[in-house]
Each structure stands twice: as C-alpha cells, then as structure tokens.
Design a protein around this motif. Structure first.
Motif, PDB file in Angstrom:
ATOM      1  N   UNK A   1     -30.381  30.121  62.351  1.00  0.00           N
ATOM      2  CA  UNK A   1     -29.200  30.125  61.486  1.00  0.00           C
ATOM      3  C   UNK A   1     -28.706  31.547  61.242  1.00  0.00           C
ATOM      4  N   UNK A   2     -27.410  31.622  60.829  1.00  0.00           N
ATOM      5  CA  UNK A   2     -26.844  32.923  60.459  1.00  0.00           C
ATOM      6  C   UNK A   2     -25.894  32.723  59.281  1.00  0.00           C
ATOM      7  N   UNK A   3     -25.611  33.860  58.606  1.00  0.00           N
ATOM      8  CA  UNK A   3     -24.662  33.801  57.488  1.00  0.00           C
ATOM      9  C   UNK A   3     -23.371  34.516  57.840  1.00  0.00           C
ATOM     10  N   UNK A   4     -23.439  35.587  58.631  1.00  0.00           N
ATOM     11  CA  UNK A   4     -22.238  36.380  58.917  1.00  0.00           C
ATOM     12  C   UNK A   4     -21.990  36.439  60.422  1.00  0.00           C
ATOM     13  N   UNK A   5     -20.747  36.812  60.756  1.00  0.00           N
ATOM     14  CA  UNK A   5     -20.372  36.944  62.174  1.00  0.00           C
ATOM     15  C   UNK A   5     -21.256  37.989  62.863  1.00  0.00           C
ATOM     16  N   UNK A   6     -21.473  39.107  62.184  1.00  0.00           N
ATOM     17  CA  UNK A   6     -22.306  40.170  62.762  1.00  0.00           C
ATOM     18  C   UNK A   6     -23.703  39.664  63.089  1.00  0.00           C
ATOM     19  N   UNK A   7     -24.236  38.887  62.142  1.00  0.00           N
ATOM     20  CA  UNK A   7     -25.589  38.361  62.328  1.00  0.00           C
ATOM     21  C   UNK A   7     -25.619  37.399  63.527  1.00  0.00           C
ATOM     22  N   UNK A   8     -24.573  36.595  63.656  1.00  0.00           N
ATOM     23  CA  UNK A   8     -24.508  35.637  64.772  1.00  0.00           C
ATOM     24  C   UNK A   8     -24.521  36.379  66.106  1.00  0.00           C
ATOM     25  N   UNK A   9     -23.741  37.450  66.195  1.00  0.00           N
ATOM     26  CA  UNK A   9     -23.659  38.215  67.456  1.00  0.00           C
ATOM     27  C   UNK A   9     -24.984  38.907  67.744  1.00  0.00           C
TER      28      UNK A   9
ATOM     29  N   UNK B   1     -29.524  27.417  70.067  1.00  0.00           N
ATOM     30  CA  UNK B   1     -28.445  26.998  69.175  1.00  0.00           C
ATOM     31  C   UNK B   1     -28.483  27.884  67.925  1.00  0.00           C
ATOM     32  N   UNK B   2     -27.345  28.547  67.646  1.00  0.00           N
ATOM     33  CA  UNK B   2     -27.290  29.493  66.526  1.00  0.00           C
ATOM     34  C   UNK B   2     -26.191  28.967  65.600  1.00  0.00           C
ATOM     35  N   UNK B   3     -26.605  28.378  64.470  1.00  0.00           N
ATOM     36  CA  UNK B   3     -25.682  27.596  63.636  1.00  0.00           C
ATOM     37  C   UNK B   3     -25.457  28.272  62.291  1.00  0.00           C
ATOM     38  N   UNK B   4     -24.212  28.297  61.840  1.00  0.00           N
ATOM     39  CA  UNK B   4     -23.913  28.874  60.524  1.00  0.00           C
ATOM     40  C   UNK B   4     -24.674  28.085  59.452  1.00  0.00           C
TER      41      UNK B   4
END
Ligand SMILES: NC(=O)c1ccc[n+]([C@@H]2O[C@H](COP(=O)([O-])OP(=O)(O)OC[C@H]3O[C@@H](n4cnc5c(N)ncnc54)[C@H](O)[C@@H]3O)[C@@H](O)[C@H]2O)c1
Ligand SMILES: C[N+](C)(C)CC=O
Length: 489
Positions: A395-403, A290-293
């Motif tokens: 967790x991530x902060x940006x779209x790039x980081x999520x990908x 699970x990768x959540x903003x």
C-alpha cells in the motif's frame, strides 16, 4: 511416435548422438511427442551451415523486397495452419487454447509487420563536409545469429527474433526451450515451404547448457539474442564476450501495477486479475506487484479475492477453463516454495496459497491463484520473480511513495498505473523506470512498438523498428570523387 527432428542446412535430421527427449503435456503428464536431443555438436553443425549460407550464399544479397516477400509468405502459412499451431502450443505449455489462438494471431502479425518494413529503409545520404564527395549510410545484416527462446511463449518469442533476422538478411540458428519445441518444429516446416534457402534458418533442439551454451560461445556466431531468466542471461552475456558478439537480452520482470483511489474500480480489479493470472502468471510482464492506495486497499483486496475464488482451473482444451497448469513439477515446487517464503516473511494468504485439491487436477502441475497481503518492499516475495499465479499487495499514501515502491526493483520490464487523473498518470509514467508503461491497461504489446527492459530486465529491444535495428550493422560509405595527393609525408 515419430521423432521431431532438427532442421539443419535444409535437411530434417536426428541428433548426432541419436538421443531423444520425451515432451510432456503439463496438464496430465502424458507424453505428447519425442524430440531429438541435440547438443553442442549439433549446434556446431548448424552454426557451420549458417556461416556458409551467410559467407557464400545469396540471402544477404537478396533484395530486401524479396526477403520481405518470403517472410510475408511465412505469415500466410502461419495463418493457414494457425489452429494446428495453437493446439500444439497448448499441448506443450498447458495454456488455454484460446490464449494460444491469440498468440498465433500475434505471431502472424509479427512476420507480416517485418515483411512490410523489410524494404522501407534504403539508407541515408549525409551532407558531406567536403565538396566532390558522397557520404552515405547503409544498413547491412550482422551475420550469423544465435537465438534462444523460453518455454512460456515459445513461438511468440521466436517470432520476435526470426522475422527481423530474416528480413535483414542474416542467417540464424534458433534453439527453443528443450521442454517446448513443438511449435518451433512446425514453423520450420513452414519456413521451408515458404522458400527460405537451405542453411539460412536452422533449428537445433536440446538443452541450454549444451546446445544453447555452444550458440553463446561459438566464435562463428556474430550475434546472440536470448529470452529467458536472468541467471541464464548473465551466463550468456559472459560467454558472448569471447568474440564480443552483439547481444540482445530479454530477461525477467517483477512488474508493479499501481492503483490510485480515483481509478475506475471495477475495471482496475478486473485488469489486475488479467495482469497476473493469464497463463498461470508465467508471463515476464505479469503485474505481480500490486501497489494499492491505502484508502481503497480493503475493498480492492476483497473484490480481488471474490473474483479469484471463481477462477476455473483445468484442461486448456475445455472451453470453461480460465487458467491452466504450471509448466513442470520443478516449477510447481519453485512456486510453492516462493509462497511459503512469503508467508515466513510475514505475508498473509488472502486466497489460494496451495495446490488445488480437485481430484481432476492431480495429474497436472496446478497451483491455485493466490493473493498475498501485508507485503512490504523488503520481502523476497516482492523482489523475486515468482513466475506463478501470485499477486503480492503493498500500500501507499502518496504519489511519491507509489513511484518509489514501483521503482524499487532490480528489474525494469513493465509497469501499469490506474487513475482517472490524466496529469497524475503522465507524472507517474515519466518517473517509472521500465521499458513499457501502461496507463489504464495491462500487458498490451503489438508488433509496431518496441519491447524490452530497463535495468536488469535486459539489453536491447525487440519488435518495432528497434527490433530490426538489432539485426543490422550500420555502415558509413564515403566516396571521394576527386582524389588528390596531400603531400603530407
Ligand atoms: N523479457 C521478455 O520479453 C521475456 C519473455 C518471456 C520470458 N522471459 C523470461 O524467461 C524466464 C522463463 O523462461 P525459462 O525458464 O525458459 O528461462 P531459462 O533461462 O531457464 O531458459 C531459457 C532458454 O535458455 C536456455 N538455456 C538454459 N541455460 C543455458 C545456458 N547456459 N546457455 C545458453 N542457453 C541456456 C534454455 O534451454 C531455454 O531455451 C522468466 O524469467 C521470464 O521472465 C522474458
Ligand atoms: C513478452 N510477452 C509478454 C509476450 C511474454 C512474456 O513472458
């Protein structure tokens, strides 16, 4: 208790060694059946039957329409006996009978789909570059197919192999996982009843390193199709090289489920649970990463934990049960160690993280649904397939980081993205390196759409037209209508 037998060359037979294996219900460890324990010699006998049926039998030349009719009849019979099949699957795997009923519907749908497309590809005429010639392409069966299936979705995974192999005109030998053979045995009764000729479809029971290994190394087998773990897949790939068998591998996954802050919150929470806790997380495509903003992390985890605490574990035949046991003591130990490793690496157990203490569950291989927070992508618990009811949260902060996090895996089976921003969703799925990506959905598959993995999740595709292509050779036929000497030599 009568022994569940193998089906070889149209006959029901014991293992040549006469050995048997007890089949256990993982809910209470009750012995529910005894099955023939075949080995390499049984596999050789079945391969010989399939070889003869391919080289001398009528099946490869039977019109595709007729093969489709027979495979359609198997679908009818599965529908007729679906309750019996569903109950067998639940006794054998521990999954809730409601889940097994859904599997049986899917399985009948797979046989039906391939029955319907069996005669829809009559080949292609090519525009020949030479006058007075005809150039055409036809599809032919590959030959003798070896098929090996896992314990988590025994008959479902078998249906993805049996139906396309049969409609394409191949002959086959299938070997289920030694711990979950019961629905394979029952479906072979239906295959016999539907009128598949003797020798065309053969069932061998027994262990992977004996019966299974023979299927992958035997030079009379032309294609090997395997669904299971990555370690076994590598062994099969190596063994298959002996005669350069065609190879299809459906291996594991460590699948990201990416939640953006603009996702429909309650639905995303609900589906994050579905993504993992069905069949106690023993699903190749489970959304376990699970990768959540970051901005919604605390609320999202709190909502998950509140829901997880209420998941009802129990007997799959009890209407109130939402999650059954793991498949075996060995697997329970593996999941227990996996979580302990995560904790040693710095993860925090937000809920679960142990076996349940309910006295009613002590005879079964139960593990509590678990959420691990404070996870980072370098941890083993984030990188390894645990195959249990365990979610890791990053967790991530940006779209790039999520990908970047989503793609940071040796696997590439499936992944999901949750957002209400259509453009963002499309940007993300275009960059996600997986064979199936879902937007605002989890774990959805159906017969018409291909299934398979990028990277180390596998080779080839099952389901859809691509799943039939795996079982066909492509032949180009060139006919010179006006042959003349060239006088070159
Ligand atoms: N990609 C998919 O669609 C998909 C679907 C279901 C399961 N899986 C994967 O399957 C795994 C779980 O299943 P499993 O534990 O039964 O896998 P496994 O690899 O242990 O066993 C799978 C099958 O391979 C056989 N086998 C074992 N050793 C063998 C050998 N040396 N040669 C030939 N056959 C051998 C087993 O008897 C069994 O029938 C998970 O990794 C899961 O992700 C993938
Ligand atoms: C492919 N699937 C999702 C049916 C089962 C995976 O374990």
């Amino acid at each position: 208790m009568s022994t569940k037998q193998q089906y070889i060359d149209g006959l029901w037979v014991d293992a040549i060694s006469a050995k048997t294996r007890e089949i256990i219900n993982p809910f209470n460890q009750e012995v529910i059946a005894e099955a023939a324990e075949g080995d390499a010699s049984d596999a050789q006998k079945a391969i010989m039957a399939a070889r003869n049926a391919f080289d001398q039998g009528s099946w490869p030349q039977t019109p595709a329409t007729e093969r489709g009719r027979i495979v359609g009849k198997i679908a009818d019979l599965i529908e007729r006996d679906s309750e019996e099949l569903a109950e067998l699957e639940s006794h054998d795997t521990g999954k809730t009978v409601e889940e097994s009923r859904g599997d049986m519907e899917d399985i009948a749908g797979v046989f039906r789909y391939y029955a319907e497309i069996a005669d829809k590809d009559g080949g292609e005429v090519i525009d020949s570059p030479v006058s007075d010639s005809v150039s055409r392409v036809v599809k032919e069966p590959v030959g003798v197919c070896g098929q090996i299936t896992p314990w988590n979705y025994p008959l479902l995974q078998a249906s993805w192999k049996l139906a396309p192999a049969l409609v394409a005109g191949n002959t086959l030998v299938i070997k289920p996982s030694e711990i979950t053979p019961l629905t394979h045995v029952k479906v072979f009764e239906l295959i016999e009843e539907a009128g598949v000729p003797a020798g065309v479809a053969n069932l061998v029971l027994g262990a992977g390193d004996t019966a299974g290994a023979e299927l992958s190394r035997n030079t009379d087998v032309d294609l090997i199709s395997f669904t299971g773990g990555i370690k076994t897949g590598k062994k099969i790939m190596q063994a298959a090289s002996v005669n350069v068998k065609k190879l299809a591998l459906e291996l594991g996954g460590k699948n990201p489920n990416v939640i953006f802050a603009d996702a429909a919150f309650d639905t995303a929470v609900d589906q994050a649970l579905n993504a993992v806790y069905f069949h106690a997380g023993q699903i190749c495509s489970a959304g376990t990463r699970l990768i959540v903003e970051e901005s919604i992390h605390d609320d999202f985890v709190q909502a998950l934990v509140d829901r997880v605490k209420n998941i009802k574990l129990g007997n799959g035949f009890d209407d109130t049960t939402q999650m059954g046991p793991l498949i075996s003591q060995e697997h329970l130990d593996k999941v227990t160690n996996y979580v302990e490793t995560g904790v040693q690496e710095g993860a925090t157990v937000a809920v679960g993280g142990q076996k349940p203490d309910d006295p009613a569950l002590q005879d079964g291989f139960f593990y509590l649904p678990t959420v691990l927070t404070n996870c980072t992508t370098d941890m083993d618990v984030v990188q390894q397939e645990g195959f249990g009811p365990v979610i890791t949260v990053e967790t991530f902060k940006t779209e790039d980081e999520a990908i970047k996090l989503a793609n940071d895996s040796i696997y590439g089976l499936a992944g999901g993205v949750w957002t209400s921003d259509i453009a963002k969703a499309e940007r993300c799925v275009a960059r996600m390196r997986m064979g199936t990506v879902w937007i605002n959905e989890v774990n959805f598959y159906f017969p018409h759409a291909p299934w398979g993995g990028f990277k180390q999740s596998g080779i080839g595709r099952e389901l859809g037209k691509a799943g039939l292509d795996e079982y066909q050779e492509t032949k180009h036929i060139y006919h010179n209508l006006n042959p003349e000497p060239d006088h070159w030599f």
